[in-house]
Design a protein around this motif. Structure first.
Motif, PDB file in Angstrom:
ATOM      1  N   ALA A 163       3.571   4.660   0.577  1.00 29.98           N
ATOM      2  CA  ALA A 163       4.732   5.587   1.587  1.00 29.98           C
ATOM      3  C   ALA A 163       6.325   5.367   1.987  1.00 29.98           C
ATOM      4  N   LEU A 164       5.729   4.513   1.315  1.00 34.14           N
ATOM      5  CA  LEU A 164       7.759   4.104   1.332  1.00 34.14           C
ATOM      6  C   LEU A 164       8.150   3.737   0.312  1.00 34.14           C
ATOM      7  N   GLU A 169       4.160  -8.992   5.409  1.00 31.59           N
ATOM      8  CA  GLU A 169       4.494  -9.332   6.545  1.00 31.59           C
ATOM      9  C   GLU A 169       5.218 -10.235   6.634  1.00 31.59           C
ATOM     10  N   SER A 170       5.928  -9.820   8.292  1.00 34.23           N
ATOM     11  CA  SER A 170       7.313  -9.794   8.194  1.00 34.23           C
ATOM     12  C   SER A 170       6.282 -11.579   8.941  1.00 34.23           C
ATOM     13  N   SER A 171       5.663 -12.030   9.520  1.00 33.71           N
ATOM     14  CA  SER A 171       5.072 -13.100  10.409  1.00 33.71           C
ATOM     15  C   SER A 171       4.572 -13.964   8.642  1.00 33.71           C
ATOM     16  N   SER A 187      -1.016   1.203   0.719  1.00 39.39           N
ATOM     17  CA  SER A 187      -0.478   2.466   1.313  1.00 39.39           C
ATOM     18  C   SER A 187       0.349   2.427   1.902  1.00 39.39           C
ATOM     19  N   GLN A 188       0.936   1.708   2.319  1.00 39.30           N
ATOM     20  CA  GLN A 188       1.970   1.497   3.316  1.00 39.30           C
ATOM     21  C   GLN A 188       3.267   1.286   2.181  1.00 39.30           C
ATOM     22  N   GLU A 225       0.135  -4.318   2.461  1.00 40.92           N
ATOM     23  CA  GLU A 225      -0.875  -2.655   1.785  1.00 40.92           C
ATOM     24  C   GLU A 225      -0.373  -1.686   0.641  1.00 40.92           C
ATOM     25  N   ASP A 227      -9.263  -5.924   4.047  1.00 40.38           N
ATOM     26  CA  ASP A 227      -9.450  -4.822   3.270  1.00 40.38           C
ATOM     27  C   ASP A 227      -7.813  -5.474   2.015  1.00 40.38           C
ATOM     28  N   ASN A 255       4.017  -4.697   4.796  1.00 41.97           N
ATOM     29  CA  ASN A 255       2.462  -5.642   4.926  1.00 41.97           C
ATOM     30  C   ASN A 255       1.220  -5.746   4.199  1.00 41.97           C
TER      31      ASN A 255
END
Lengths: 343, 592, 328
Positions: free
Chosen positions: A234-235, A193-195, A230-231, A228, A51, A226
């Protein structure tokens, strides 16, 4: 009389056994290896997540490349694209399956860049070349074999170019950025992404370059979305609620998160907030066209896919790579990027 | 009746066949017995082992699922007791702690969310928004969770629908929810802590676990809803069937079931807390040696061992019966009469003993036979001798009387003649015990007799003795002519009155020696002729030697064989001729 | 020739030895009874579209079947959407490349017949669409689109009555599925005396002019039934789009399809009702049938798949949930 009968039987038996062994050997003889010119190539592709918009873009470009290659050369391209759903475990078994199905070359977007060794092991044992892309395995792993390649976008370049967009925008329309006119551009940061090293590098270079070039930025807050939408959405919504009217700029590590921020802005009815992203995915480019994003750093996905496919097809057909391709250390290819800004 | 038949049937076969058959049959029976019992034992052993292994595997999986669920429950606990309980949500945000705990458990957590009693999203990690227009409050699980304060509430797998998600993707999750106490300022209220577990992580635990070759395991909730199945989508879509109804009724343990024509071994183990059931299924065919190849192998093994045994058996039976056969052959030869055959000695010591005994017996038979023959001969000989001893002493007395009369009558010269003749007569009679004397002597013997008899009978008759010179040295039987002459005298000459003539002739014709004793006396009728040859003289006849014609004939025949003997020709009133047929043998006595 | 007892024994022994050897080979080696080496069947799935957006679930079912049945499935899309000649070329190419069976979503089934008649096609073909009875394929796994159309028509009538014109949208040159679907809807509508109008979105991919025109004409509350997924997605996107005015333009948006975006639109309310099929099963059964055909089984089967009409609430129904969102 009995003795001669027995001797005869023994002889017969020996003869029979010899015949049988001959038969076994013959039947076990390997079939003739077919060394004819290949009429089809098989490429196994594993994406770290299905995705991810950017990855999806690359994927469609790759498919397009494959189709045109087919039409040009008449060689069938069997492109087997699998989604690893964010699990390295699943990706490992996908690689196993590709190899067992007889893929000529693999194209892998690794889930965990630190954990590519088992995939490399399998590929090396089966002597199947691998082209990694977008998420770079550690150097030690890449150096294990000379049939490993990596395609990616230089995150440092991305960061710098992104900063360039903001800088230009600031220089041209400072009042658009500094909404409250306090001489400081307050920004929020949406990170990947943190990694993922790209996230870190992009962030670092973007912010640093802006600072270096004297753009007065001030961070309100930041968060990990991340990659994304959607995230990010939201944030952003939370921040808009938490810091109403304060946010002037949203710096995003990629376009999807930028779009998510734009979603939240639309929902909350806020306006004037500038959003900048990286990637240049279709929806991102559209947002730039519409004016909701001030700009994005677009990687030439066509080029990306073209180069990737060229390496894949050459390796699959057992040919040498195109000498015109300039690969760093013979392995790395950095896809060129351009800036796409609002007109 | 039957028994006789059976014995007879068995007895028809040679030892070899009998041993062979008995041996083979008993070997076959033994092998089959061993084979079948081993197979059965191995089979059940293997089944038991595989079953145990499968159960162990299932237990293992159960444990890992258990620990997995526990980890998540502990996470829920940490979130609650470690974070939420201690936080005043009006003043602070628990986001960092949530983020930390989420980061640690990213592999199997999709979302962590804290909801207020009214369904308001208080905190979500990773950042998420509730789907617009979606009322969480009305969700049944939400209400259930709030109602049962002490419980952790697990749902069955479902698509994540609470939060806004990407346009192109959906996620399957299992929700774990619990009621929590949220502190806001001075008031506390109820809320719900929701943890969405990625279904994929549970699937990873259970995927690719095979029990044996074709066995598998699946998991259901306590009321039969499928939680995991290797072919979950197909079962749900109806493309495949699973024995779910039965599964609901099973408690922990082992069962045998028959489903869709297949016998299966089913093990059920419950997962703690949730009431979910782990069900392991192994088809029967899997856990036994029911492979076609295995069966063939056993058949092969039996056939092979049988083959070897038969070969050994053949060898052994040959070793045993070979010497017996050879012995039998020798006996056959012996039976046929060849007593000289080599009797083979070989084989086991009993057979050797038999062989030796038979050989000795054959030798003994041979010896005995020879003895018998010898005895026979000596018997004959003695008989012969006995016959010969029937030389009558009466003749001696009579002759001596005549001599005395002659001497008394002053017929010295005649007396000397008679004495001399007598002495000669007896000397030849004895002939030093020999039975075969030269013809010369026999003629001499009969001359002397005739001389004596002529004197006795006062010249009643006359006699002639003619012999060809060549026959004189041939062999003749002793006391042969005399009895015939005696017979001629006493039966022929009685009534002759001086005309009587006795002729004795000896000649050789071809290889035969012939004697003739003719007289022209009374002659005999045919009956008399035959009776002469058959009638035994009374032992003590007064007339001569006492040996009758019959005896002479017998002796000749005894001595020289059946081809020779006497022939009598007689015509009443004309005379009698007795012919003696002997072989012309030159003068060497066959030693008797 | 008299066979003496000794000779008889010898022959018997030889025969026995041969049997022994054969038994040994059969039981302990692979010469006679081969351990079933699961053969890998090469199957090609050829669709009529140029991308696989509508086939996501189908592919999941396909992959599952491939895994289970040991098949090597090659998914082929065309360079150009609905190009019959290209599709036939693909069929022949796949046959050349060693496919043992083909699953075909025909652009035009008549083309297939021509190939079969000319004897160019030697491997079995499974049609996903058009029943086997009509065409000389080995088997078929189809959905009755006409029935689906009827179902939708009935639902539309139930909800909107006969007063409104029902707009039938289609993007570009449609395929047989669209035709059947349309036929079904038209049949029901015409029976009930309801008007239907056709609009091809070919030049107007985001339906801007369509909606604009309608709005201008003051037509309220359109009832739109889309014949294919592309037009449905376009319409739903437009309705979900930034301009709130459009949102209320459609009284009801209907169509068919199973992609996640469409389902999301259904959930969000842009789509009123959706006709769905169990694509996962379709993919699974197609490949399974193809493998059966490739393995040499005799004449095949005609599998008819169900279709359903769902609305928003049905998405939470576990049965639909599992069908539309296959667990992978």
């Amino acid at each position: 009389m009995k003795k001669t009968v027995r001797l005869k039987m023994l002889k017969l038996h020996k003869l029979a056994v010899i015949c049988l062994f001959a038969g076994i050997c013959l039947s076990g003889c390997s079939k003739q290896a077919d060394n004819q010119e290949k009429t089809s190539i098989r490429i196994g592709v594993s994406l770290y997540r299905g995705d991810d918009i950017f990855i999806n873009n690359i994927r469609s470009e790759l498919e397009r490349e494959a189709k045109s290659y087919e039409q040009e050369t008449g060689i069938k391209v069997n492109l087997d694209i699998q989604d690893a759903k964010g699990s390295q475990h699943i990706q490992n078994s996908q690689v196993e399956r590709f190899i067992s199905l007889g893929c000529d070359v693999l194209c892998i977007n690794p889930v965990d860049r630190m954990d590519a060794s088992s995939m490399i092991d399998q590929a090396m044992t089966a002597e199947v070349p691998v082209v990694f892309f977008n998420r770079q395995p550690v150097e030690e792993d890449m150096n294990r074999w000379d049939q490993l390649y990596y395609l990616g976008v230089d995150p440092k370049e991305s960061g710098i170019l992104q900063a360039g967009i903001v800088e230009k925008y600031y220089k041209e329309n400072p009042e658009q950025l500094d909404l409250n006119g306090n001489g400081v551009i307050s920004y929020v940061l949406l990170e990947g992404e943190s990694s993922h090293q790209d996230a870190l590098i992009r962030t670092e270079w973007s912010i640093q370059t802006l600072k270096d070039r004297g753009v007065p930025i001030e961070k309100i807050t930041g968060g990990i979305a991340n990659w994304e939408r959607s995230q990010a959405s939201a944030l952003m919504e939370q921040w808009l609620k938490k810091y109403p009217g304060e946010i002037e700029l949203v710096i995003c590590n990629n376009d999807d998160m930028a779009l998510g921020a734009i979603d939240a802005v639309k929902r909350e009815g806020a306006s004037g907030i500038s959003v900048v992203g990286i990637d240049g995915v279709e929806s991102g480019l559209e947002a730039v066209k519409e004016g909701t994003m001030i700009g994005t750093v677009s990687s030439n996905k066509e080029q990306y896919a073209k180069v990737m496919f060229s390496i894949l097809s050459d390796k699959a057909m057992g040919r040498e790579l195109d000498p015109e391709l300039e690969l760093e250390n013979g392995k790395y290819y950095r896809c060129p990027q351009t800036v796409k800004e609002q007109e | 009746m039957k028994r006789k038949l059976k014995d007879g049937w068995l007895n028809r076969f040679s030892i070899r066949t009998t041993i062979y058959v008995y041996f083979t049959v008993s070997a076959l029976l033994a092998i089959m017995l061993i084979g079948v019992s081993l197979y059965g034992r191995l089979n059940s052993q293997m089944s038991a082992t595989i079953q145990k292994e499968n159960q162990a595997l299932l237990t293992q999986v159960n444990r890992s699922v258990d620990s997995y669920l526990r980890t998540i429950m502990k996470l829920s606990d940490s979130l609650y007791y470690g974070v939420i309980k201690n936080a005043d949500l009006s003043a602070e945000s628990v986001n960092n702690e949530f983020t930390l705990l989420y980061g640690n458990n990213k592999d199997y957590i999709s979302n962590i969310a804290l909801l207020s009693r009214d369904g308001e999203l208080l905190e979500a990690v990773p950042a998420a928004r509730l789907k617009p227009g979606f009322s969480v409050k009305e969700e049944p699980w939400f209400e259930n969770t709030l109602n049962r304060m002490d419980n952790l509430h697990f749902t069955t797998p479902h698509v994540q629908y609470l939060f806004d998600s990407s346009e192109y993707q959906y996620r399957w999750v299992i929700s774990l929810s619990r009621a929590v106490e949220i502190t806001r300022g001075t008031s506390t209220e109820q809320g719900v802590l929701l943890i969405d577990i990625t279904y994929g992580s549970l699937k990873q635990l259970l995927d690719n676990i095979t029990l044996g070759d074709t066995g598998y395991l699946y998991m259901t909730s306590s009321n039969g809803e499928l939680i995991y199945h290797p072919q979950m989508q197909l079962v749900e879509a109806g493309q495949m069937e699973e024995n779910l109804q039965a599964a609901v009724s099973y408690r922990d343990g082992h069962y045998q079931e028959v489903y869709r024509g297949q016998k299966r071994d089913v093990t059920v183990k419950s997962v703690g807390y949730t009431g979910w059931k782990l069900i392991g299924v192994t088809p029967e065919s899997n856990i036994s040696l029911n492979n076609l190849k295995t069966k063939l192998f056993i058949v092969f093994l039996i056939a092979f061992v049988l083959f070897i045994l038969v070969l050994i058996n053949a060898y052994i039976s040959n070793r045993i019966t070979g010497p017996i056969k050879k012995l039998e052959k020798s006996v056959n030869a012996l039976e046929a009469g060849d007593l000289e055959t080599e009797v083979s000695i070989g084989g086991s010591y009993e057979i050797q003993h038999l062989g030796r005994s038979i050989r000795d017996m054959a030798k003994r038979i041979q010896t005995l036979m020879q003895d018998i023959v010898a005895e026979h001969e000596s018997k004959r000989r003695s008989e012969f001798d006995t016959l010969q001893s029937q030389i009558n002493p009466h003749f001696l007395y009579n002759t001596l009387d005549i001599i005395v009369w002659m001497i008394e009558n002053g017929q010295k010269q005649e007396a000397v003649k008679v004495v001399t003749a007598l002495a000669r007569f007896f000397r030849i009679s004895l002939s030093k015990g020999k039975s075969i004397i030269p013809v010369r002597d026999e003629l001499e013997h009969v001359r002397n007799y005739l001389m004596i008899q002529q004197m006795r009978f006062k010249d009643k008759f006359s006699y002639e003795i003619q012999a060809e010179p060549e026959v004189l040295s041939l062999s003749s039987l002793k006391l042969m002519l005399q009895p015939l002459v005696e017979n001629a005298i006493y039966h022929g000459m009685e009534f002759m009155d001086g005309d009587g003539l006795i002729q004795v002739r000896a000649y050789k014709k071809e290889d035969s020696l012939w004697f003739e004793v003719r007289d022209n006396g009374l002659g005999m009728t045919e009956e008399q002729v035959s009776s002469l040859l058959t009638k035994d003289m009374p032992v003590h006849s007064r007339h001569g030697s006492g040996i009758g014609v019959k005896n002479v004939n017998e002796r000749i025949r005894l001595y020289f064989g059946e081809d020779y003997g006497l022939t009598i020709q007689s015509e009443p009133d004309e005379g009698t001729a007795i012919l003696i047929h002997l072989p012309a043998v030159s003068g060497e006595e066959k030693p008797l | 020739m008299k066979i003496t007892k000794k000779k008889k024994e010898l022959y018997f022994l030889i025969l026995y030895e041969i049997i022994l050897v054969l038994l040994f080979l059969a039981s302990s080696t692979d010469l006679i009874i081969k351990e079933r080496q699961n053969p890998v069947y090469q199957v090609s799935v050829i669709i009529g579209d140029s991308n696989d957006n509508d086939y996501v679930n189908f592919r999941k079912g396909m992959d599952q079947a491939a895994l289970e049945l040991n098949a090597d499935v090659s998914f082929v899309s065309l360079y150009e959407r609905n190009h019959e000649a290209q599709q036939m070329e693909m069929v022949l190419r796949e046959q050349r490349e060693g496919a043992r069976a083909i699953v075909l979503d025909p652009v035009e089934a008549a083309q297939l017949d021509r190939l079969l008649e000319r004897g160019q096609l030697e491997i079995p073909v499974i049609l996903t669409g058009a029943s086997m009875a009509d065409h000389k394929a080995w088997g078929a796994v189809t959905t009755d689109y006409e029935k689906m159309g009827r179902m939708l028509g009935t639902e539309i009538l139930n909800r909107h009555g006969t007063g409104q014109t029902v707009w039938l949208l289609e993007q570009g040159k449609g395929n047989w599925m669209n035709r059947q679907f349309e036929a079904g809807i038209q049949a029901v509508l015409s029976e009930a005396g309801c008007q239907a109008a056709y609009y091809n979105t070919g030049e107007d991919p985001d339906l801007a002019s369509f909606f604009f025109t309608r709005k201008k004409q003051g037509e309220p509350d359109l009832v739109i039934a889309c014949l294919d997924q592309e037009s449905l997605l376009a319409a739903a996107d437009r309705l979900a789009g930034s301009e709130p005015a459009w949102n209320h333009l459609a009284a009801g948006l209907y169509g068919r399809g199973t992609s996640v975006s469409l389902l999301n639109h259904l959930e969000q309310g842009q789509i009123t009702g959706l006709c769905v099929t169990d694509d996962f099963t379709a993919g699974y059964v197609s490949v399974r049938t193809a493998v059966e055909a490739a393995a040499g089984e005799k004449k095949g089967k005609d599998t008819l798949l169900e279709s359903w009409y769902i609305e928003r609430e049905d998405l939470q129904d576990p049965a639909f949930e599992k069908m539309l969102y296959p667990i992978e």
